[in-house]
Design an enzyme around this catalytic site. Sequence first.
Site, PDB file in Angstrom:
ATOM      1  N   GLY A   1       0.840  -1.190   0.000  1.00 30.82           N
ATOM      2  CA  GLY A   1       0.000   0.000   0.000  1.00 30.82           C
ATOM      3  C   GLY A   1       0.871   1.233   0.000  1.00 30.82           C
ATOM      4  N   ASN A   2       0.240   2.394   0.129  1.00 30.70           N
ATOM      5  CA  ASN A   2       0.994   3.644   0.121  1.00 30.70           C
ATOM      6  C   ASN A   2       1.957   3.747   1.293  1.00 30.70           C
ATOM      7  OD1 ASN A   2      -0.317   4.532  -2.189  1.00 30.70           O
ATOM      8  ND2 ASN A   2      -1.981   5.471  -1.035  1.00 30.70           N
TER       9      ASN A   2
ATOM     10  N   GLN B   1       3.188  -2.583   3.774  1.00 32.10           N
ATOM     11  CA  GLN B   1       3.268  -3.824   3.013  1.00 32.10           C
ATOM     12  C   GLN B   1       2.580  -4.911   3.826  1.00 32.10           C
ATOM     13  OE1 GLN B   1       7.300  -5.314   2.558  1.00 32.10           O
ATOM     14  NE2 GLN B   1       8.001  -4.124   4.317  1.00 32.10           N
TER      15      GLN B   1
ATOM     16  N   LYS C   1       0.026  -6.662   8.346  1.00 33.73           N
ATOM     17  CA  LYS C   1       0.203  -5.360   7.708  1.00 33.73           C
ATOM     18  C   LYS C   1       1.306  -4.619   8.461  1.00 33.73           C
ATOM     19  CE  LYS C   1      -2.545  -1.350   6.222  1.00 33.73           C
ATOM     20  NZ  LYS C   1      -3.919  -0.785   6.201  1.00 33.73           N
TER      21      LYS C   1
ATOM     22  N   ASP D   1     -14.489   3.612   2.254  1.00 31.86           N
ATOM     23  CA  ASP D   1     -13.690   3.144   1.128  1.00 31.86           C
ATOM     24  C   ASP D   1     -14.212   1.807   0.625  1.00 31.86           C
ATOM     25  OD1 ASP D   1     -11.703   3.400  -0.786  1.00 31.86           O
ATOM     26  OD2 ASP D   1     -10.144   2.503   0.466  1.00 31.86           O
TER      27      ASP D   1
END
Length: 421
Positions: free
Chosen positions: A69-70, A73, A89, A182
């Site tokens: 992700g931004n 990982q 995560k 989201d």
Amino acid sequence: MSARQSRVSAMSDFNSTYSENDENKPPEKRLTAFEKLSRDLSNDQKCLKEITLGKRIAFYRIRGQLGTGNFSQVKMGIHALTREKVAIKILDKTKLDQKTQRLLSREISSMEKLHHPNVIRLYEVVETLAKLHMVMEYANGGELFNKISNEGKLPESEAKSVFAQVMAAVQHMHEHQIIHRDLKAENVFYAGTKLIKVGDFGFSTVSRPDQTLNTFCGSPPYAAPELFKDESYYGTYVDIWALGIMLYFMVTGIMPFRAETVGKLKKVILDGYYSIPMYLSEPCQDLIKSVLQQTPIDRLTVGKIIEHKWLENQEFPEALEEYNLNPALDDNGNLKDEEVQARNMLRELGINQDHIKQAHGKESRSCITGTYRIILHRLQKKKLGYYDILEQEQNHSSQNGNSGTKSTNSKNGKSKLCTIL
């Protein structure tokens, strides 16, 4: 601070409690699994090397990467005591600004409150000086988005089952005043051919139904019109709009609002024009139209969507019992069956009542709590028959000559449920 001191600090919530004097240490063969693991994490050179190389954190051995992700990982992990596969995560705290730190705190808080078969579960949070690790339920079925992108739109019969599970998850969130912000096909995951999980609560927030929000969150193609008007908005309506976009994508394989740039997409969404293919059933068309209303208050509520004709005869899984280390007594003052079993399994691993008391109040930031949650969640899934479903799918796959996925053994309780965030 030296590297060794850092490792010791990172494991302080169990190292300080379970260190033993050499003269009192029992023979190796008498150590419980918990005692042996605690000792190895403090003294075993192989374990210490794995920690230094980022191949182990607390009770978890870290394996291959699942996604990025931004700011993070995601890697697969294996819990050393239960052998349960998990998704970890990993976030680099040195790269997180204050806004991102707030979002991360909300993400953890939101996941702590949710206990539903169709929501990714948070087991544990492990923090070191430089990194934060969120240990979550692991599934290997992939994203709904990838399935549709690779295989095309879903038949309505299949879309109904998927959408019903997503709706059950969102209803559970909203009942706890959690707004996802989201919702999209990329954040819906298959934990089996027919088992769906909603994940990635990175933009979630807590909001009452009468409370407005003002931060633009989520993916532009799923964004409600009011998000483009620089006005405050009601979170539940924004989630509902995103559900309408997701439903359209599921049954058509394309997005209702499309444009080359975000600026053009904004205009298309505000104009509100889109077409519905005539091959869709009338109830499906009606549900899409009833959700994708420009005026938020005109959109169907979550309850009305669940009651809609298109979703007749669909199952909407109910919430699971909340799990924690504090006794949750039934009406007769006894522990529930799963909790009794979970505590028995903890004792078999060598985790006793004193250890449980010392973990009290730490919630997810305790290796004892993490172990307990993994065991209890496994028992809950087994009770709901998820392992039987997954085993049937594996057997069917094997009979058809597809050996790409390892079979799941329902007897030993090993889970293949997961998330890729």
